[in-house]
Design a protein around this motif. Structure first.
Motif, PDB file in Angstrom:
ATOM      1  N   LEU A 204       0.364  -1.471  -0.180  1.00 54.00           N
ATOM      2  CA  LEU A 204       0.052   0.376   0.087  1.00 54.00           C
ATOM      3  C   LEU A 204       0.721   1.748   0.320  1.00 54.00           C
ATOM      4  CD1 LEU A 204      -3.018  -1.053   2.255  1.00 54.00           C
ATOM      5  CD2 LEU A 204      -2.783  -0.971   0.404  1.00 54.00           C
ATOM      6  N   ARG A 205       0.658   1.950  -0.998  1.00 58.98           N
ATOM      7  CA  ARG A 205       1.071   3.502  -0.542  1.00 58.98           C
ATOM      8  C   ARG A 205       0.053   4.929  -0.524  1.00 58.98           C
ATOM      9  NH1 ARG A 205       4.075   0.234  -0.638  1.00 58.98           N
ATOM     10  NH2 ARG A 205       5.891  -0.327  -2.328  1.00 58.98           N
ATOM     11  N   ALA A 206       0.255   5.629   0.323  1.00 61.57           N
ATOM     12  CA  ALA A 206      -0.366   6.819   0.301  1.00 61.57           C
ATOM     13  C   ALA A 206      -1.221   6.711  -1.142  1.00 61.57           C
ATOM     14  CB  ALA A 206       0.472   8.244   0.627  1.00 61.57           C
ATOM     15  N   GLY A 207      -2.646   7.568  -0.772  1.00 67.46           N
ATOM     16  CA  GLY A 207      -3.276   7.697  -1.538  1.00 67.46           C
ATOM     17  C   GLY A 207      -4.127   6.335  -2.089  1.00 67.46           C
ATOM     18  N   ASP A 208      -3.640   5.304  -1.687  1.00 70.95           N
ATOM     19  CA  ASP A 208      -4.699   4.113  -1.712  1.00 70.95           C
ATOM     20  C   ASP A 208      -5.570   4.161  -0.892  1.00 70.95           C
ATOM     21  OD1 ASP A 208      -3.390   2.879  -3.596  1.00 70.95           O
ATOM     22  OD2 ASP A 208      -1.893   1.819  -2.482  1.00 70.95           O
ATOM     23  N   TYR A 221     -11.414   5.229   3.901  1.00 67.78           N
ATOM     24  CA  TYR A 221     -10.067   6.087   4.499  1.00 67.78           C
ATOM     25  C   TYR A 221      -8.576   6.061   3.464  1.00 67.78           C
ATOM     26  CZ  TYR A 221     -11.404   5.633   9.675  1.00 67.78           C
ATOM     27  OH  TYR A 221     -13.087   5.201   9.791  1.00 67.78           O
ATOM     28  N   VAL A 222      -8.490   6.902   3.519  1.00 65.51           N
ATOM     29  CA  VAL A 222      -6.622   7.546   2.667  1.00 65.51           C
ATOM     30  C   VAL A 222      -5.323   6.867   3.130  1.00 65.51           C
ATOM     31  CG1 VAL A 222      -6.285   8.339   0.925  1.00 65.51           C
ATOM     32  CG2 VAL A 222      -7.877   8.909   1.506  1.00 65.51           C
ATOM     33  N   VAL A 223      -5.014   6.086   2.920  1.00 64.33           N
ATOM     34  CA  VAL A 223      -3.410   6.238   3.223  1.00 64.33           C
ATOM     35  C   VAL A 223      -2.470   7.100   2.836  1.00 64.33           C
ATOM     36  CG1 VAL A 223      -1.611   4.330   3.207  1.00 64.33           C
ATOM     37  CG2 VAL A 223      -3.100   3.630   2.639  1.00 64.33           C
ATOM     38  N   GLY A 224      -1.931   6.992   4.455  1.00 63.38           N
ATOM     39  CA  GLY A 224      -0.963   8.211   4.125  1.00 63.38           C
ATOM     40  C   GLY A 224      -0.028   7.797   4.713  1.00 63.38           C
ATOM     41  N   LYS A 225       0.648   6.370   5.794  1.00 65.51           N
ATOM     42  CA  LYS A 225       1.415   6.212   6.282  1.00 65.51           C
ATOM     43  C   LYS A 225       2.118   5.230   6.286  1.00 65.51           C
ATOM     44  CE  LYS A 225       2.741  11.410   8.428  1.00 65.51           C
ATOM     45  NZ  LYS A 225       3.069  11.888  10.046  1.00 65.51           N
ATOM     46  N   VAL A 226       3.202   4.652   6.020  1.00 67.16           N
ATOM     47  CA  VAL A 226       3.445   3.405   6.118  1.00 67.16           C
ATOM     48  C   VAL A 226       4.772   3.069   7.418  1.00 67.16           C
ATOM     49  CG1 VAL A 226       3.677   1.069   5.241  1.00 67.16           C
ATOM     50  CG2 VAL A 226       2.144   2.276   4.165  1.00 67.16           C
TER      51      VAL A 226
END
Length: 282
Positions: A204-208, A221-226
């Protein structure tokens, strides 16, 4: 009278040596048979753990998703009163590093599963209405969809291995926010075996998008950080404002509506934790 002849014994040379060789060969053959048998048993156990449990859990999770969707289509959504703010200022009970004995951030895919925050809580959940309604026990209550991974998985309350995670479900950490609510909606899932729903969350990457469906509601929800790696006792990652207590520069610093996905890393181990964070799209 005929002469008496002396009896001369006949000695067979090498018969003892051949007997010893035959005994050694038999021992080696028996050892080889035991080794092959043990290897076959181990292979069958590996096949059962890695392949068959995945097959069973995937089928179970797929059936549960379909059952949820059917039940939502047949029943109108309920509209309960909103729940109190789960953040510390709102009097909630979301676990933080200061809440008594230090818990573990346990995705349930390694040793010690079920010892995380709220362990011993309910293993699954029934269907709530809007964000904040506490779901009933013994059923899943939401569906997590991750388009980038093609993942559709039921969500149940609790992180108990047998009752939730080993069924191929995502487990909702007890004490963390409900879907769409203010705070941190934190989930755990297996990375390997038993359906392994979170196996590829490292991709997963930011924006997914991370989409959570509850009866009558959808929260995106939108992925922001990993956080690629942290310890199992990094409880800050599921705090109301998610952050790492191991790496202070990792995470968020302001209240909001968050989602957290946790699982084990590296693959086929439970040594560390992999964490994905996202924020609710307004």
């Amino acid at each position: 009278m005929p002469p008496v002849r002396d009896h001369i014994p006949v000695v067979v040379q090498g018969s003892g040596r051949r007997g010893r060789r035959a005994g050694l060969a038999g021992t080696l053959w028996a050892a080889a048979e035991l080794t092959v048998t043990a290897g076959v048993v181990v292979l069958l156990l590996v096949v059962h753990q890695v392949w068959w449990t995945n097959r069973q859990a995937l089928a179970s999770a797929r059936d549960e998703v379909h059952a949820l969707e059917r039940s939502w289509a047949e029943e109108p959504p309920r509209r309960p009163a909103p729940a109190p703010d789960p953040s510390p200022s709102g009097g909630g009970t979301a676990p933080t590093p200061d809440d008594g004995p230090e818990p573990r951030v346990d995705p349930g895919s390694g040793a010690g599963a079920g010892a995380g925050p709220g362990s011993g809580g309910s293993s699954s959940a029934g269907a709530p209405g809007r964000a904040g309604e506490p779901p009933a026990r013994e059923r899943s209550y939401a569906i997590l969809r991750i388009p980038r991974l093609g993942l559709v998985v039921p969500v149940a309350r609790g992180i108990d291995k047998r009752a939730v995670l080993d069924k191929g479900y995502a487990g909702h950490y007890p004490g963390t926010a409900a879907p769409g609510a203010r705070g941190n909606f934190a989930l755990a899932g297996h990375r390997n075996t038993h359906g392994e729903p979170f196996r590829y969350i490292n991709r997963l990457r930011a924006g997914d998008e991370l989409i959570v469906d509850v009866r009558g509601e959808r929260y995106t929800y939108v992925v922001g950080k990993v956080l690629a790696q942290t310890t199992e006792r990094d409880t800050g990652v599921i705090a109301p404002v998610p952050h790492s207590v191991v790496g202070p520069d990792q995470g968020y610093g302001e209240p909001g509506s968050y989602i957290t996905l946790t699982t084990c890393t590296p693959e086929y181990t439970s040594r560390y934790r992999l964490v994905v964070w996202g924020t609710l799209r307004s």
